[in-house]
Write an enzyme that holds these catalytic residues in place. Structure first.
Site, mmCIF file in Angstrom:
data_model
loop_
_atom_site.group_PDB
_atom_site.id
_atom_site.type_symbol
_atom_site.label_atom_id
_atom_site.label_comp_id
_atom_site.label_asym_id
_atom_site.label_seq_id
_atom_site.Cartn_x
_atom_site.Cartn_y
_atom_site.Cartn_z
ATOM 1 C CD GLU A 151 -2.983 3.765 -5.951
ATOM 2 O OE1 GLU A 151 -3.757 2.972 -6.500
ATOM 3 O OE2 GLU A 151 -1.999 3.399 -5.259
ATOM 4 C CG HIS A 158 -2.811 -0.153 -7.612
ATOM 5 N ND1 HIS A 158 -3.147 0.457 -6.440
ATOM 6 C CD2 HIS A 158 -2.838 -1.487 -7.347
ATOM 7 C CE1 HIS A 158 -3.367 -0.447 -5.498
ATOM 8 N NE2 HIS A 158 -3.183 -1.640 -6.034
ATOM 9 N NE ARG A 191 -4.256 -1.324 -0.101
ATOM 10 C CZ ARG A 191 -4.395 -2.237 -1.055
ATOM 11 N NH1 ARG A 191 -3.429 -2.415 -1.939
ATOM 12 N NH2 ARG A 191 -5.502 -2.964 -1.135
#
Length: 317
Positions: free
Chosen positions: A266, A284, A237
């Site tokens: 993000e 991602h 993450r």
């Protein structure tokens, strides 16, 4: 039929199956749910399939006693965007999709290891620019990956899958840091200190879950401990890595480079990070294959079906 909200478009095969099982409504947007959408969803649907960025915080649940929605069947293994304790306090169960994401995420980690170490992104940009003058013996020298030492931060399913690829595929020595003692079925050594791990390895891979306990786990001190030639890879993450500290380390050439698939804020990626040549940036892509997304979708449907049938949930959080 139970009324279910699907928060993002899924592969067609999954949506087709869902439409036969439930009174399904598709929220056909790519952006995360807004607070008002989450609140109305809890009130109007029997279950919701949220995903990354749909931040079901304690504040979202606060105005409810027991909402109509009784299950958040998360699409993805990471659930740090859902306040599970708050959900449970309001009678809402949470499930996720472990297992299905393991190999694809590990493959993405290997992609970033190789791209960062061998300067692949930088090289591709050079070719596309039309400024490449041809091969020569000292052109874009990078880090040889085979036989190096890799450090894995978080030795869960994904961490172990990365470690196996590094050991068996590239002959790498595997060291790892984990919050609890861990025994694995391949050569690997657990290190008690994250600082000591960072100092000992050529490549440091972050594979730990997100959440409050791991927020900024990779901070300025850990980055300072890394060797000048070492590379950092993050497929966990974004906020596990202190992004500002990483930018400082990269700008100062204090580490060899970095490969990132996730970002602290993000989808915002700082200009300072995007301008650097010594970092590989992916959008991602961790589980971005059709087969994996279909498998994840089927796990969501299995969790939903079990919930409405009154059966034990396959993947409770």
């Amino acid at each position: 039929m139970p009324k279910v909200l699907i928060s993002r478009r899924l592969p067609d095969s999954v949506l087709e199956a869902a439409s036969k099982m439930f009174d399904m409504e598709l929220r056909d947007k790519t952006a995360p749910m807004t607070p008002s959408e989450m609140r109305s969803g809890l009130a109007l649907y029997d279950a919701i399939m949220p995903s990354l960025g749909d931040r079901f915080s304690a504040e979202i649940f606060a105005e409810f006693g027991r909402p109509r929605c009784k299950l958040l069947a998360n699409f993805g293994v990471g659930i740090n965007h859902i306040d599970v304790d708050a959900a449970r306090a309001h009678g809402v169960k949470v499930t996720n999709t472990p297992g299905a994401v393991t190999d694809a995420t590990a493959d993405t980690a290997m992609t970033l290891i190789l791209m960062s170490a061998r300067r692949a992104g930088e090289g591709e940009r050079l070719v596309r620019s039309g400024k490449w003058e041809g091969w020569h013996p000292t052109q874009m020298l990078g880090l040889h990956v085979t036989g190096k030492t890799v450090g894995i931060v978080g030795m869960g399913r994904i961490g172990q899958a990365i470690a196996r690829r590094c050991h068996f595929g590239f002959g790498m020595e595997v060291l790892f840091f984990n919050r609890s003692p861990k025994t694995v079925e391949f050569p690997a050594r657990q290190v008690d200190s994250l600082h000591d791990l960072a100092a000992a390895v050529d490549i440091l891979v972050v594979a730990t879950p997100g959440g409050a306990e791991t927020h900024h786990l990779i901070n300025a001190d850990v980055l300072a401990a890394m060797q000048p030639h070492a590379h950092l890879v993050n497929i966990a993450r974004g906020d596990v890595v202190e992004e500002a500290a990483l930018i400082t380390a990269l700008e100062g050439r204090r580490i060899g480079g970095a490969g990132l698939d996730v970002y602290e804020f993000e989808p915002q990626v700082p200009d300072a990070l995007r301008k650097l040549d010594n970092v590989t940036l992916l959008p991602h892509l961790g589980t971005s294959t059709l087969e994996v997304r279909e498998a994840m979708g089927r796990m969501v449907l299995d969790n939903l079906a079990a919930h409405f049938a009154g059966k034990p949930l396959p993947n409770p959080v």
